[in-house]
Enzyme design. Structure first.
Site: not given
Ligand SMILES: *Cc1c(COP(=O)(O)O)cnc(C)c1O
Length: 434
Positions: A144, A239, A267
């Site tokens: 994701y 990511d 995060k």
């Molecule tokens: C949570 C997450 C996102 C998205 O971040 P948001 O602040 O919710 O938009 C993207 N990549 C990874 C790996 C994530 O865990």
């Protein structure tokens, strides 16, 4: 446990908030109950609006790595509040956080702050396309990367939880430029590049997958991605929105020793405030406007309060011994989970790396989305409700991680293990029903 006020709040929320929640992962629909409405939190403890107390293994989905209500973050935020809440103009706080990230994270010379992980990955993809002059990119099933159009295909997290195969609203043209490969399968990636490597701008990957539950990369997988990207002139994007400042101070790049061309954060980086970041070497980052032609912007980007909170968080994480502690807590968590599985004889397995773990309701081993999709999600729902009743908050989906923080003591983790054992006994009873 009484959830009367939460139920009332949910009914009220559903009238004015679509689905009653501001992010689908917060809905408890897939585990067969209503969401809990939080009132306040401290350390690893959360109190809901009915006065119930829980030990929290969600941690706001990762940002609360220092525990809720960290005094240093609160002090930094309070000090900034008197100086100004939002400027929409350059300020020192954003330089300090950027300097901190460049100092900590390998292969990073420059940053651009945004307000969410979604914006960070969306920007990284656009930048990779602008830099290479190519349209397509490769992502992995079950990973994701936020909810921008091109990244929603075969996505993990809430998309997987709700079983949404392709999201209406994402055009066929967008889908055509996103190539999906199986995680931990370097041969599949090599094959894709041998077919259309000259059209691929980037590979984007969670270097340790956290959004299909925790799935660590097998030896050689990330190294293989690095080689393929270098060979074909594509960019490798890590990511690190979950793994950054969690699996090591310098994230997965530091822990696993594989260099990415671009990396994205979110995060933890905001200390609980909405912050994302795309980062990399100057030669690539220079392509962003105003220096370069790849446009990207944000009214609240670099918000001084959020920057001060993030800076306080990263400064605290830099203290010696922090990652040894997180490593210890993560390993203890895996140990108590595996013990509970062994005691109950249930078909389940545990993946863990650093302060991240998932209990999968399948015999396993789980190494990609195919393995994850074998999980018994009904069993997960029984387990989830039992944990909730026992006073433990975990993400309401099989396809998420358990987040450990510095605020969890060994006793908290052992108590969690005891609760898991009780929950698994309930699952055994459920599975034995006529
Ligand atoms: C949570 C997450 C996102 C998205 O971040 P948001 O602040 O919710 O938009 C993207 N990549 C990874 C790996 C994530 O865990």
């Amino acid at each position: 446990m009484n959830h009367q006020k939460s139920e009332q709040d949910f009914a009220r929320a559903k009238k004015v908030i679509s689905g009653g929640v501001n992010s689908p992962v917060r809905a408890f629909g897939n585990v067969g109950c209503d969401p809990v409405f939080y009132d306040h939190a401290k350390g690893c403890h959360v109190w809901d609006v009915d006065g119930n107390e829980y030990r929290d293994f969600i941690g706001s989905w990762g940002p609360m790595i220092l525990g809720h209500g960290d005094p240093d973050i609160l002090a930094a935020v309070r000090a900034q509040l008197d100086k100004g809440v939002s400027f929409g103009a350059p300020c020192e706080a954003e330089i300090k956080l950027a300097e901190k990230i460049c100092e900590i994270v390998p292969n990073v010379e420059q940053t651009r702050m945004v307000s969410s992980g979604t914006e960070a990955t969306m920007t990284a993809i656009r930048l990779a396309r602008g830099y290479t002059g190519r349209d397509k990119f490769v992502k992995f099933a079950g990973c994701y990367h936020g909810h921008s159009d091109s990244l929603l295909i075969s996505a993990g997290s809430g998309v997987a939880t709700l079983g949404i195969p392709g999201t209406p609203g994402v055009t066929a043209g967008t889908v055509a430029d996103t190539i999906v490969a199986p995680y931990n399968d370097i041969q599949a990636v090599r094959k894709l590049f041998s077919q259309e490597g000259d059209k691929i701008a980037a590979i984007i990957v969670e270097p340790i997958a956290g959004n299909m539950g925790v799935v660590p990369p097998e030896p050689g997988f990330l190294e293989g991605l690095r080689d393929v990207c270098s060979e074909y002139g594509a960019l490798l994007i890590f990511d690190e929105v979950i793994t950054g400042f969690r699996v090591a101070l310098g994230g997965a790049q530091e822990r696993l020793g594989v260099a990415a061309d671009l990396c994205t954060f979110g995060k933890i980086i905001g200390g609980g405030f909405p912050v994302g970041c795309v980062a990399g070497p100057e030669r690539i980052m220079n392509k962003l406007a105003p220096n370069g032609p790849v446009y990207q912007a944000g009214t609240l980007s670099g918000n001084p309060v959020a920057m001060e909170a993030g800076l306080a968080a990263l400064t605290k994480l830099q203290q010696p011994g922090v990652y040894d502690q997180l490593e210890h807590k993560g390993m203890l968590l895996a140990q108590v989970l595996r013990h509970a599985v062994a005691q109950t004889g249930i078909d389940a397995c545990v993946n863990q790396i650093g302060a991240l773990a998932t209990l999968f309701f399948t015999k396993g081993p789980v190494r990609n989305w195919d393995g994850v999709s074998q999980c018994d999600t009904d069993a997960f729902a029984v387990y989830f409700r039992s944990m909730l009743d026992d006073g433990f908050l975990i993400a309401p989906s099989q396809f998420e991680a358990l987040f450990v923080s510095l605020a969890h003591t060994d006793d908290d983790i052992k108590a969690f293990g005891d609760a898991v054992e009780r929950a698994l006994n309930n699952v055994v009873k459920y599975q034995a029903r006529p």
